[in-house]
Design an enzyme around this catalytic site. Structure first.
Site, PDB file in Angstrom:
ATOM      1  N   THR A  48     -14.611  21.117 -35.056  1.00  5.48           N
ATOM      2  CA  THR A  48     -15.481  20.135 -35.705  1.00  5.48           C
ATOM      3  C   THR A  48     -14.944  18.721 -35.510  1.00  5.48           C
ATOM      4  O   THR A  48     -15.714  17.781 -35.317  1.00  5.48           O
ATOM      5  CB  THR A  48     -15.640  20.455 -37.204  1.00  5.48           C
ATOM      6  N   CYS A  49     -13.641  18.580 -35.518  1.00  2.00           N
ATOM      7  CA  CYS A  49     -13.033  17.259 -35.335  1.00  2.00           C
ATOM      8  C   CYS A  49     -13.363  16.694 -33.954  1.00  2.00           C
ATOM      9  O   CYS A  49     -13.685  15.511 -33.817  1.00  2.00           O
ATOM     10  CB  CYS A  49     -11.521  17.344 -35.518  1.00  2.00           C
ATOM     11  N   SER A  50     -13.294  17.546 -32.946  1.00  2.00           N
ATOM     12  CA  SER A  50     -13.523  17.115 -31.562  1.00  2.00           C
ATOM     13  C   SER A  50     -15.001  17.000 -31.203  1.00  2.00           C
ATOM     14  O   SER A  50     -15.381  16.110 -30.447  1.00  2.00           O
ATOM     15  CB  SER A  50     -12.859  18.092 -30.595  1.00  2.00           C
TER      16      SER A  50
END
Length: 162
Positions: A48-50
């Protein structure tokens, strides 16, 4: 107790890669007299961060600048080598985002926004959040309930506060 709107950011020394290797960055000095957007992720290279969180701030960087936000800072409890590589891999560095390491998690703990998720191998990590900070004071704070979700902490959601 977690930081909240109206609070001042704690003094923090974060780390970035400089020309000579790792160097300390004073968050207070970086934000002195400025409006910054600061967001944190549970971990570099995590899905999700990327795929969502960092791209949302790359997409909205120009809109933030047009509304007076002078810096966009991404913080993660990762080492500065990882943050540098991740910033290059996502395009965040090329877009002008500051990818800062909270290597020992001290800043995250001082904010009261740390968590553990042992099944995912995450210990002492940061909750996913985004905040607007004016001269060291939190003007808006969006914390996600789940580390795998990027909705209220996305660039577009924080931008709506301006």
């Amino acid at each position: 107790m977690a930081i909240s709107q109206g609070d001042r950011l704690p003094d923090a020394e974060l780390i970035r890669m400089g020309a000579e290797g790792p160097e300390t960055v004073s968050l207070a000095e970086m934000g002195r007299g400025k409006t910054i957007a600061l967001f944190a992720v549970p971990g570099a290279y995590t899905p999700t961060c990327s795929s969502a969180h960092v791209p949302s701030f790359i997409r909205t960087k120009g809109d933030f600048a047009a509304k007076g936000v002078e810096e966009i800072v991404c913080v993660a409890v990762n080492d500065p080598f990882v943050m540098t590589a991740w910033g290059e891999a996502t395009g965040a560095t090329a877009a002008g985002l500051h990818m800062l390491s909270d290597a020992d998690g001290a800043f995250t703990k001082a904010l009261g926004l740390d968590f553990d998720a042992p099944p995912a191998g995450l210990h002492g990590r940061s909750k996913r959040y985004a905040m607007l900070v004016e001269d060291g004071t939190v003007k808006a704070l969006h914390v996600e309930e789940s580390p795998g979700v990027c909705e209220t902490s996305a660039g577009e959601s924080l931008l709506a506060e301006l």
